[in-house]
Each structure stands twice: as C-alpha cells, then as structure tokens.
Design a protein around this motif. Structure first.
Motif, PDB file in Angstrom:
ATOM      1  N   GLY A 118       2.619   8.295   9.692  1.00  0.00           N
ATOM      2  CA  GLY A 118       2.156   8.347   8.174  1.00  0.00           C
ATOM      3  C   GLY A 118       2.122   6.936   7.732  1.00  0.00           C
ATOM      4  O   GLY A 118       1.382   6.358   7.085  1.00  0.00           O
ATOM      5  N   ALA A 119       3.088   6.141   8.454  1.00  0.00           N
ATOM      6  CA  ALA A 119       3.158   4.742   8.178  1.00  0.00           C
ATOM      7  C   ALA A 119       1.970   3.924   8.778  1.00  0.00           C
ATOM      8  O   ALA A 119       1.210   3.144   8.186  1.00  0.00           O
ATOM      9  N   GLY A 120       1.459   4.482   9.939  1.00  0.00           N
ATOM     10  CA  GLY A 120       0.204   3.984  10.375  1.00  0.00           C
ATOM     11  C   GLY A 120      -1.148   4.317   9.620  1.00  0.00           C
ATOM     12  O   GLY A 120      -1.615   3.354   9.623  1.00  0.00           O
ATOM     13  N   MET A 121      -0.876   5.439   9.034  1.00  0.00           N
ATOM     14  CA  MET A 121      -2.039   5.753   8.107  1.00  0.00           C
ATOM     15  C   MET A 121      -2.084   4.941   7.129  1.00  0.00           C
ATOM     16  O   MET A 121      -3.203   4.101   6.670  1.00  0.00           O
ATOM     17  N   ALA A 122      -1.311   4.534   6.476  1.00  0.00           N
ATOM     18  CA  ALA A 122      -1.058   3.695   5.460  1.00  0.00           C
ATOM     19  C   ALA A 122      -1.487   2.212   5.601  1.00  0.00           C
ATOM     20  O   ALA A 122      -2.155   1.312   4.973  1.00  0.00           O
ATOM     21  N   THR A 123      -1.096   1.922   6.751  1.00  0.00           N
ATOM     22  CA  THR A 123      -1.366   0.511   7.181  1.00  0.00           C
ATOM     23  C   THR A 123      -2.646   0.327   7.532  1.00  0.00           C
ATOM     24  O   THR A 123      -3.594  -0.699   7.234  1.00  0.00           O
ATOM     25  N   LEU A 124      -3.459   1.380   8.226  1.00  0.00           N
ATOM     26  CA  LEU A 124      -4.734   1.358   8.534  1.00  0.00           C
ATOM     27  C   LEU A 124      -5.852   1.360   7.178  1.00  0.00           C
ATOM     28  O   LEU A 124      -6.563   0.525   7.073  1.00  0.00           O
ATOM     29  N   ALA A 125      -5.310   1.913   6.003  1.00  0.00           N
ATOM     30  CA  ALA A 125      -6.049   2.124   5.019  1.00  0.00           C
ATOM     31  C   ALA A 125      -5.933   0.612   4.314  1.00  0.00           C
ATOM     32  O   ALA A 125      -6.788   0.062   3.824  1.00  0.00           O
ATOM     33  N   ALA A 126      -4.694   0.150   4.252  1.00  0.00           N
ATOM     34  CA  ALA A 126      -4.258  -1.174   3.569  1.00  0.00           C
ATOM     35  C   ALA A 126      -5.292  -2.367   4.367  1.00  0.00           C
ATOM     36  O   ALA A 126      -5.766  -3.223   3.684  1.00  0.00           O
ATOM     37  N   ALA A 127      -5.026  -2.219   5.737  1.00  0.00           N
ATOM     38  CA  ALA A 127      -5.954  -3.374   6.599  1.00  0.00           C
ATOM     39  C   ALA A 127      -7.384  -3.083   6.310  1.00  0.00           C
ATOM     40  O   ALA A 127      -8.132  -4.192   6.024  1.00  0.00           O
ATOM     41  N   LEU A 128      -7.978  -1.981   6.219  1.00  0.00           N
ATOM     42  CA  LEU A 128      -9.446  -1.965   5.926  1.00  0.00           C
ATOM     43  C   LEU A 128      -9.924  -2.303   4.569  1.00  0.00           C
ATOM     44  O   LEU A 128     -10.978  -2.928   4.395  1.00  0.00           O
ATOM     45  N   VAL A 129      -8.831  -2.019   3.585  1.00  0.00           N
ATOM     46  CA  VAL A 129      -9.354  -2.425   2.169  1.00  0.00           C
ATOM     47  C   VAL A 129      -9.261  -3.932   2.137  1.00  0.00           C
ATOM     48  O   VAL A 129     -10.268  -4.372   1.446  1.00  0.00           O
TER      49      VAL A 129
END
Lengths: 112, 606
Positions: B83-94
């Motif tokens: 879950g934390a990885g998913m949130a990190t991916l989203a934030a990095a791409l944004v």
C-alpha cells in the motif's frame, strides 16, 4: 422486518441502471444516475432501520434508536453524488455548446 | 509517531487549498513551485512510510478512535509495504507530471495544479485506508478530480466525450461498490476491513457475500479497466493532456487492481478461501481476455495516445493475472509489474507530450520520419518498448518472470506463453509507432489504421530541455527496475505480508505489533531459464509484430489475401464494439458483472 425495503432498493437501482444504458439524452442520463444512487440510500437506511426505534439522538434515556452509522453514510453518499452529477451536467452543457446535441451517440468523436 | 500516515492525504489536500488561494497573488515565474514542492514533499513522506513499513505494519486511528475489544468505531489507515508503495508511486508520478507541465498547461493552469493535488490525495488515501467506506470516499474523490482532468480541454468535443464516458462508467462502478459495501455492512455490522474479514471468516459463503463480492470486484475492475469493463479508458486517455495521461496510466488503473487485491485478502479470503479455484479461474479468464483484446486493439491505432491507452489496458490484464493466481510470488510479480510499467508508461505519455509540443500532432502516419530530429526521444521510445515487453533484465522483466514462475508452479503452463503473446503484440504496436516516427520506416499510409480527431496543442513556451530531462528520468527508472538488487525478495516478502489476514487483524484491531526481521539479501534476481525464454520470445514476437505492421505489403500476395479473408471480419467486429457511446459501455459493465456474479453464485455458495 420485511424484505420489501431491500427489494425496493434493488428495483430502484436496476431501473436507474436501465435508464443509464438506454438513455439518449445526457441530462436524462444524469438523472438516471441519481435514481441508481437513490437505490443505495434506500438500502442503507433499510439496513439501519429498527421497528419502533427513534431517531439516533442520544439523550440520557435508553430508548432504542436506529443505526446512526448508515445515516452518516447516506449523507456522505449524497454529498459525493452531488459533486459527480454537477460535473456531468457541466460536461453535458459543454457538449451542447460544441455540437448542439446532448445525445451520447451524436457526440461520439472517437471510436474503434 | 503513526501520525505520519495522515500526511500523504493531508498534505496534498491542504496544499490544493493553498495553491487555489495563493495562485492569483504569486508572480508568474514562481507560480508552479508551490504545487511541485507539495507533491515532492508528499513523495518524500510516502517513501519514509514505505521504508518504515519494512520493519512493521503502521496503523493510525484518526482522532484517536482506537478499537476496543476488537471493535473498531473509528477510521484507521493501515500501511504495509504494498500500500505504501502504491502511494509512493502515485506521488512520484504526480511530481514528475507537475514538473513536466511547467508552462505546458496554459489554459487555467491553477485549476490544473489544484486538481492534480486532489487527485494525488485520493489515490494515496485509497492505498492507505483500512476502512471500506473510507476507501469508497477516496475512490470517488480520485474519480471526480480525474474526470475533470480528462475533460480539461473542454472547448473541444473529443475531451468532452472522453470525460463523460469516463465519469458515467466510473460513477456506475462506484455505485456498484457502494451497494456492495452496504450489503457487507448489513451482514457484519462493520466497515473496518479487518473487522469485516474477521466476522465473515467464521461463516461459510452465502448468497449475500457472493453478491457483495461480485459488486465490489466488478466496480474495481471498471476502474482498472479490465475487459469487458475497459471501454471508457481509451476514450479518456486519448483526450486527456499528456502529463495527466502519465499519471492515469502509471497510477490510476493500478489503484483499481490494488483495491481488488486488498479486498480479497483482507475481507473475502476467509469465507471464499475454500473455493479459491473459482475465483482464480474467473479472474484469470478476465485477465487473459484483457491482455489479448487490448493488445490487438493497440495494434489497430494510429493516434499515439490511444495506442498507448490500449497497451495500458493490456498490461492491466497481465498484472490482473498476477493477482488472480492468488499466490505470494505472483502477487509480488504483479506489484513489480505495476511499478515498472507505471514509470515506463508514464514516460511514454510524457514523450507524447514532447512530440505534440514539437510537431503539433500525434498521428503516427503524419509524423512518419519527422522524429529523426529528436534522436534522444527516439532512443527512449525504443528502450521503453523493450522494457514493457519484458525482455530479459529490462524494465518489467522481473514482474513477468515472477508471474511466470508462479503460473508454472500452479500447473498453468499455458499462461506464460499466452501472456508472452499479449506483451509481444502490445510491445510490437509501440515499436511499430516508434520505428515509423523516429526512423521513417514503413509506408506513408496504412488502411488498417483509422484516422482520429486531432489533438490539443500546447503552447510554445513549454521548455524542451526540461521536458526531455523528466521524460528521460521517468523512463530510466522504469527500465532499471529489474536490476534493483534485493527487490525480488522484498516484493515477495511484502506480498506474503499482504496476504496474511491473521496478522493484519491482530495488528489493526488488537494493536499487536509484529516486527519483521532483518532485510532480505541484496542480490539481483536470477531468473529461471524458462522466464528468460519467455522474455526473449516476447521480444521476438514484438519485433515480428512491428515488422508485420510496417512491411506486410512485402508478403506474397496469396498469403495476404488469405490473411485478409480470415482476419478482417474479426478485426472489424472487435472495432465495431468500441462504439464511443456510453450507454453501450454501461451495458457491457452490466453484462460482465452479471456473468461473473452468475459463475460465482454457482461455484462459491456451499
């Protein structure tokens, strides 16, 4: 409690879904979405309902109350749906401005 | 201590309000900075959370409403590595998209930045929340921001159509999810995932659980765009601005897949676990159909963003197969696929933004040979295509090889070969477009590819070097994923924890902290010969597909005629299904849900 409220919730939901599928007018389609949404309100309230219970205002008395959680969910649900419907209506307006039509078939620019 | 879990949503939400408020006052040159800084800070915080979750699962109860005696009244965030990885991916791409769109978005840029931050908050909240209704609210928040972003160029018909189809199909999906949530609440009296799972765990499957399960999974399949729920995606991605597409493709579709995995293992694994075969078969069938149908559709496109959109659907299908095997290795593989695909596909959409800025169009045939002026972009495009195919030790190879290994272990020997064909064809479509644009190969016209309406062109003020640098960085990260030492062990370990419902319940409802031992060894994954073979095979199929797309006129006339006679009806039929009319899409959603639900009603209820 009877099964009637649940059957009603399912009926409203499916009627709304039929409207969304068959609609040829975006405004009508947005209303059909709110009809579907109303099905979920009825379902939520039916789940929390208890025969003979009062509104969930907790005073020192120990009168039985209906489930306040589902009422909070319904309220949240309404807020969310208002946002979405407002956006869809705004887009429908923009579509009408561009093409003079609110028929989903006539505004289909991309396909295949 | 656990308060940090609130920041991945609180920071972008407060930041969105801050940007909306101060934007009018700031001088033009620094207007972009606050939004970028907020997104970057969110990325840093999500990364810190990700690193911390390696030792133990973090839980935060908002307002201090902790559960008592295993009964949760409050709303909790639960962070484990996936879950934390998913949130990190989203934030990095944004963050990458916001930097990329520096002076790219000239129409109402303030609204754009605000919407991107709200969108980020929605994705982070969905990935971290441990409460079913709360997940629904984040899902809707993410949705509303995304619909508005998709229809950003609202003065043209294409974006309006794309945004409407996106909004209506996804709202229907959200209502399915809400109906399912209400049924689950009625059955268990709980909204906390751990508590629902715990309550259901002791029971056998009844009709109510099957209906709720079907509605929830179908709703999330719409968001992740699996066949036959996928129709909206190509319409929306083809019209959204390129930097928005990058986040849609890299993070939003994957959030839907994440939701399926989360719900299955926290809520339904207990009651449905004994009949796991039926769930596996249905999800695998959906995943394979998605991978193949979308790969073929991608091959039939000449509008670059629409082509890439169909390859997104195809890769979602492959990752869904990874989840569908319901196995730790395969789930770790799916997580790796999501990560590497997320970065590479985001990079390809950003490359589309560069092409659009430079050549004022995204039509593959019109751009033929013109890309020679941008050799760096051409090299990146081809590298990205190779990375998506799963060529040994490039890009998504690690994910592919883990899914392949798990499939062979489960005696699904046909699955890796099927996925190999799907990745080959979708990668071949990207390669064909790249070879035509950047090398000038192939003919100028192609009757197979149908013309689509033109694109919205960004202002000339966008800075080329900055755009190229961001595109390079994003693609390089994605391509390097298979070579990160220790990633394989960590992702399998994380997947193992993700599937451990018992520990999840103990941690969430009873506060029993379990710490995990020292990190796994830091070595590069050594693939089995079989998965290297599949990777090479996919590369060959991709090259053959691209060659077929570019030079099929050189085939003998008899072969071509026979091929046309056999293939044309099915290709035309497949195309005809993608009507662009939203009512048809919702009908497919309804039919798909009914079929899946029917199969599960017959096989799951004991």
């Amino acid at each position: 409690m009877s099964y009637l409220p649940y059957a009603l919730a399912g009926w409203i939901f499916v009627v709304g879904l039929y409207g969304v599928v068959s609609s040829r007018n975006l405004i009508h389609l947005a209303v059909c979405l709110t009809v579907m949404q109303s099905g979920t309100y009825v379902l939520l309230l039916a789940i929390g309902y208890k025969n003979g219970a009062a509104a969930p205002i907790f005073r020192p008395s120990h009168h039985p109350a209906v489930d306040p959680v589902v009422q909070a969910l319904t309220l949240t649900d309404i807020v969310v749906s208002v946002t979405v419907v407002a956006l869809i209506l705004a887009l429908a307006l923009a579509a009408h401005k561009e093409s003079g039509s609110v028929n989903p078939e006539e505004i289909a620019d991309f396909s295949g | 201590m656990s308060t940090i879990l609130a920041f991945p949503v609180a920071l972008p939400l407060a930041g969105a309000a801050f940007v909306a408020f101060t934007d009018g006052w700031l001088p033009d040159r620094v207007k972009e900075l606050p939004a970028i800084a907020i997104a970057a800070a969110t990325t840093v915080i999500s990364t810190i959370i990700l690193v911390r979750t390696e030792r133990m699962t973090l839980v935060h109860w908002f307002g201090g409403w902790e559960p008592r005696h295993g009964l949760a009244l409050g709303i909790g965030f639960v962070a484990e590595p996936l879950g934390a990885g998913m949130a990190t991916l989203a934030a990095a791409l944004v963050t990458a998209s916001l930097v990329f769109s520096w002076r790219y978005m000239t129409e109402a840029p303030r609204l754009y930045r605000v919407l991107m931050l709200v969108f980020l908050a929605g994705m982070s909240g969905f990935a971290l929340s441990g409460d079913l209704f709360n997940m629904f609210v984040w899902f809707e928040l993410m949705g509303v921001a995304a619909y508005a972003l998709a229809g950003y160029a609202v003065e043209r018909l294409g974006p309006i159509q794309g945004a409407l189809n996106f909004a209506i199909t996804n709202t229907v999906a959200a209502l399915f999810i809400l109906f399912g949530i209400a049924l689950l609440y009625g059955a268990t009296g709980a909204l906390n995932l751990a508590q629902i799972g715990r309550t259901l765990g002791g029971h056998s499957v009844d009709g109510l659980v099957v209906v709720a399960f079907t509605l929830l999974i179908a709703g999330l399949l719409v968001k992740s765009a699996a066949v036959p729920f996928h129709f909206w995606l190509a319409d929306a991605y083809a019209v959204a601005p390129a930097p928005v597409c990058a986040v849609f493709a890299g993070a939003m579709s994957e959030v839907g897949l994440f939701g399926i995995a989360r719900l299955y293992w926290t809520v339904f694994d207990g009651p449905i676990g004994p009949h796991v075969g039926a769930v596996r078969d249905v999800l695998l069938a959906v995943g394979i159909a998605t991978a193949i149908v979308a790969a073929v559709m991608a091959f039939l496109q000449r509008h670059l963003k629409r082509l890439l959109a169909y390859t997104v659907i195809s890769h979602v299908g492959i990752a869904l197969c990874g989840i569908a095997l319901l196995d730790a290795t395969a789930l770790g593989g799916a997580a790796n696929l999501v990560l590497s695909h997320g970065f590479i596909k985001a990079g390809l959409f950003l490359a589309c933004g560069v092409l659009l800025r430079e050549f004022r169009g995204l039509d593959e045939l019109a751009l033929r040979g013109r890309g020679r002026a941008l050799p760096l972009l051409g090299a990146l495009w081809l590298l990205a295509a190779v990375g998506l195919v799963g060529f040994p030790y490039v890009g998504s190879f690690l994910g592919h090889s883990l899914v392949d290994d798990a499939a062979i272990e489960h005696a699904h020997r046909w699955l890796p070969a099927t996925l190999m064909v799907a990745t080959g064809v979708s990668g071949g479509a990207i390669l064909r477009a790249g070879a035509r644009i950047f090398l000038g190969w192939g003919p100028r016209d192609d009757p197979l590819l149908r013309e689509e309406p033109p694109e919205e062109v960004p202002e000339e003020t966008a800075s080329m070097p900055a755009m190229l640098a961001i595109t390079t960085g994003v693609i390089a990260i994605g391509v390097g994923f298979s070579l990160i030492p220790g990633l394989e062990d960590r992702s399998e370990h994380a997947a193992d924890r993700f599937r451990d419902q018992h520990t999840y319940v103990d941690r969430t409802l009873f506060g029993k902290v379990r710490t995990y031992g020292p990190s796994a060894p830091v070595v590069i994954h050594r693939a089995t010969p079989a998965s290297i073979g599949y990777g090479l095979g996919a590369g060959l199929i991709a090259a053959a597909t691209a060659g077929f797309g570019l030079y099929r006129r050189r085939l003998p006339a008899g072969t071509r005629q026979a091929g046309r006679r056999w293939l044309e009806p099915s290709v035309d039929g497949l195309r005809a299904l993608h009507t662009g009319v939203v009512g048809d899409y919702v009908m497919w959603i309804t039919v798909g849900t009914a079929v899946i639900g029917g199969i599960w009603a017959l096989t799951l209820v004991s």
